[in-house]
Every structure is written in C-alpha cells, then in structure tokens.
Design an enzyme around this catalytic site. Structure first.
Site, short mmCIF file in Angstrom:
data_model
loop_
_atom_site.label_atom_id
_atom_site.label_comp_id
_atom_site.label_asym_id
_atom_site.label_seq_id
_atom_site.Cartn_x
_atom_site.Cartn_y
_atom_site.Cartn_z
N LYS A 250 16.69 39.17 13.21
CA LYS A 250 15.94 39.85 13.16
C LYS A 250 16.79 41.28 12.94
O LYS A 250 18.08 41.19 13.38
CB LYS A 250 15.58 40.61 14.52
N LYS B 99 21.11 38.96 15.21
CA LYS B 99 20.05 39.95 15.55
C LYS B 99 21.21 41.16 14.95
O LYS B 99 22.58 41.49 15.55
CB LYS B 99 19.81 39.93 17.42
N TYR C 94 3.86 43.21 14.18
CA TYR C 94 3.01 43.62 14.88
C TYR C 94 1.41 43.66 13.96
O TYR C 94 0.21 44.59 14.34
CB TYR C 94 3.14 45.44 14.74
N GLU D 46 27.05 33.19 14.71
CA GLU D 46 26.29 33.32 15.67
C GLU D 46 24.96 32.16 16.16
O GLU D 46 25.18 31.68 17.00
CB GLU D 46 25.44 34.47 15.62
C1 PBG Z 1 15.54 44.55 23.04
C2 PBG Z 1 14.75 44.56 21.59
C3 PBG Z 1 14.70 45.43 20.57
C4 PBG Z 1 13.65 44.63 20.15
C5 PBG Z 1 12.90 43.55 20.74
N1 PBG Z 1 13.78 43.60 21.29
C6 PBG Z 1 15.21 46.57 20.67
C7 PBG Z 1 16.48 46.53 20.47
O1 PBG Z 1 17.79 45.84 21.07
O2 PBG Z 1 17.21 47.90 20.69
C8 PBG Z 1 13.13 45.46 18.23
C9 PBG Z 1 11.87 45.48 18.53
C10 PBG Z 1 11.10 45.90 16.80
O3 PBG Z 1 12.20 46.65 16.32
O4 PBG Z 1 10.37 45.64 16.79
N2 PBG Z 1 16.62 43.99 23.06
#
Ligand code: PBG
Length: 335
Positions: A259, A204, A324, A244
């Site tokens: 992500k 992430k 989405y 990771e």
């Molecule tokens: C929280 C989380 C986030 C997203 C999913 N879980 C935001 C972040 O890490 O700040 C982002 C999902 C999206 O942007 O659609 N940890």
C-alpha cells in the site's frame, strides 16, 4: 516467468498477428480481472439514515450503519467477496490513549455486528490501528513526541480482540509497529480466536496518496501536519519492503498487502514472486481521487482507465485489490 526461446526477427515474427481479432486477443490474454478480486473499503459514521459525501473522493460516501448494511448488500449482490470497514469517529471520542479503539460497543464493532448479521456470506475486514480514535491522529500512542511501539502493540491487541469478538473475520493491522503481527496472533489465539485471519499491511509506505482518506476520517486535522514516516516506509525503498513482508509472514500473517498500489507495482511484483503469499494491493484514496477528478475534467475515460488500472494490479501479481471502485468495476465486469 520463463523467458521463452529467442525470438526470430522481423519479418517472420510479427507481434501484431495475434492482435488482429477480438477472439485472438481474448485467447492470448494473460490476466483477467474478476469480481472475486475486489475488496470494497467503506466508511461508517454515527447516526441514522445518512450518507455523507467526501468532497476529495467524489462518488464515495460515509454511511450510517443502517445505510451501510444496504450498501454492503449491493456489494454482495454484485459478487464482491469482502468489504473493509473504516470508522469515522467524532472528535469528542478521540483521546491521547485512543481507548475508544477497544471499546466493544464502539462504532466499528456495532458496524461489524450489523453487517455480519445482515450479510453473513460477505467477508468483513477491519483495520487495526489507532488513528481513527487518537486525538493526535497517529496510528500509535505518542509518548514524549515519539510513537511508542510496544505500548501501542498492547492497545492494538485489545483492539483486534474486540473486533474479532464482534465478528470481524479478517484483522488488518495497518499501523506498521514492529512485532504487532505476532503479538496480535498470540492475543487472538489465547482468546480462542485462532480462526480469525490476519491480512497484514506489510509494506505500507508513508504516502501523500492517503490525503483523501484522512479527510474522510477527519484525521488530518488531528495530525496537524505531522508525518507518519517514523513508522510507515520510505517510498524509495524496495528491499526493505521485502524484509517487512518476510517478518509479517514469520509472525503469522495469512495474507499480505502492499500500500499504496499504483506507485508500488514493482513492490507487489517482488513480494508475490519472492513469497508466493496471497498478496493484495490497496488502490488508495489518492489514486481514486486522481482518476476520478481527471475523468470529471474529461481528461480520461473513467471506466476504461479504472479497468486498466485494476488489471495492472493483477498483472503485477496481486491476488486482489482493495479499491473504492469495487462496485463500479463489478458492474462493468458483469456486462
Ligand atoms: C490508517 C489507514 C490509512 C489508510 C488505511 N488505513 C491512512 C494512514 O495510514 O494515514 C489509507 C487508505 C487510503 O488512503 O485509501 N492507518
């Protein structure tokens, strides 16, 4: 992927020959997007009978639990296998120790119970991270200005446990603390929850593309411009993403995620090639907003661009996509 025999050159080889007909294009098609590839992220808020729009994600809403179950029912009718639920927590329940995260009657646990009750055939996935509950907006607990790894892990384990006990089948740690997958696996197993899956947000990145999500959760205000880059990854790093992912697999992840999606297709490809794990892409809020606003400005064709984008994730090697667009894509795929 085997490279295949060396190609004899033009004019004997004409790549366009295979592309002449609809039937031949279908026969040579390598990847197919299907409804089974889609996971729908949904926002849940407190209250009754309310569906509130999110201005930076046109077309996406926050649902109160009563309306959430209807919406999830629609996803189920379309054949979508699973939803990912995200709670919008009012500011007065946010604290610096994010205790509300492990309250067994918090909003997300109530939502899990309601959705599992109403639609037992749909998979329920929930994030484990403290940001929705944290008054400073971080995914972990701040100590002396630093997100404290090990203290955060203890809170995450409790959060995972209450969510699993409420009926969540897939725990998805999105916090990027070191060692949390193994700790959560142990906590779940020790409580007799060994059947609960873990989908690790393994790679992430610290991304600008989460902006609209933070608006949806009202967590950007809490963050006050602070960045998450002491725990989320540097967008410039690919090899580190593989390290990771390797760690999360070793610690017991059942599924791994990359992500955001679009700027990281190379990472998805490398992860799938290297580990052969069930691999998921999160087509995040900013990617949604980009396409949606461009379509609203008549700059691109929304439906075509959506399917092209989602197919791209499949081609890169993703087994599924959190998006989405899930409901709209499922509707298009039905026709
Ligand atoms: C929280 C989380 C986030 C997203 C999913 N879980 C935001 C972040 O890490 O700040 C982002 C999902 C999206 O942007 O659609 N940890």
């Amino acid at each position: 992927m085997a490279p295949g025999p060396p190609a004899p050159s033009f004019p004997h080889t004409r790549m366009r020959r295979n592309r002449q007909y609809d039937w031949s294009r279908r026969l040579i098609r390598e990847h197919r997007l299907g409804v089974d590839d889609l996971i729908w992220p949904v926002f849940v808020q407190e209250g009754d009978n309310t569906r509130s729009p999110i201005p930076t994600m046109p077309g996406v809403h926050r649902y109160t639990i009563d309306l959430l179950t209807d919406a999830v029912g629609q996803a189920g009718d379309l054949g979508i296998p699973a939803v990912a639920l995200f709670p919008v927590v009012p500011a007065h329940r946010k604290t610096a120790d994010a205790q509300e995260a492990h309250n067994p009657d918090n909003l997300i646990c109530q939502a899990i119970r309601a959705v599992r009750d109403a639609h037992p055939q749909i998979g329920v996935i929930c994030d484990v991270a403290l940001d929705p509950f944290n008054s400073d907006g971080h995914d972990g607990i701040l100590r002396d200005g630093i997100v404290a790894n090990d203290e955060t892990i203890a809170a995450l384990c409790r959060q995972a446990l209450v969510q699993s006990q409420a009926g969540c089948q897939v725990i998805a740690p999105s916090d990027m603390m070191d060692g949390r997958i193994g700790a959560i696996r142990t906590a779940l197993d020790d409580a007799g929850r060994e059947a609960t899956l873990i989908m690790a947000y393994a790679a992430k990145f610290a991304s600008a593309f989460y902006g609209p999500f933070r608006d949806a959760l009202d967590s950007s205000g809490a963050l006050k411009g602070a960045s998450k880059n002491t725990y989320q990854m540097d967008p410039a790093n690919g090899d580190e993403a593989l390290r990771e992912v390797a760690l999360d697999i070793a610690e017991g992840a059942d599924m791994v995620m990359v992500k955001p999606g679009l700027p990281y297709l190379d990472v998805i490809c490398r992860v799938k090639d290297r580990f052969g794990m069930p691999t998921y892409a999160y087509n995040v809020s900013g990617e949604y907003a980009m396409l949606e606003f461009a379509a609203r400005a008549n700059a691109i064709d929304r439906d075509q661009a959506m399917l092209e984008m989602l197919t791209g994730f499949k081609r890169a090697g993703a087994d599924g996509i959190l998006t989405y667009f899930a409901l709209d894509a499922a509707r298009l795929l039905q026709n």
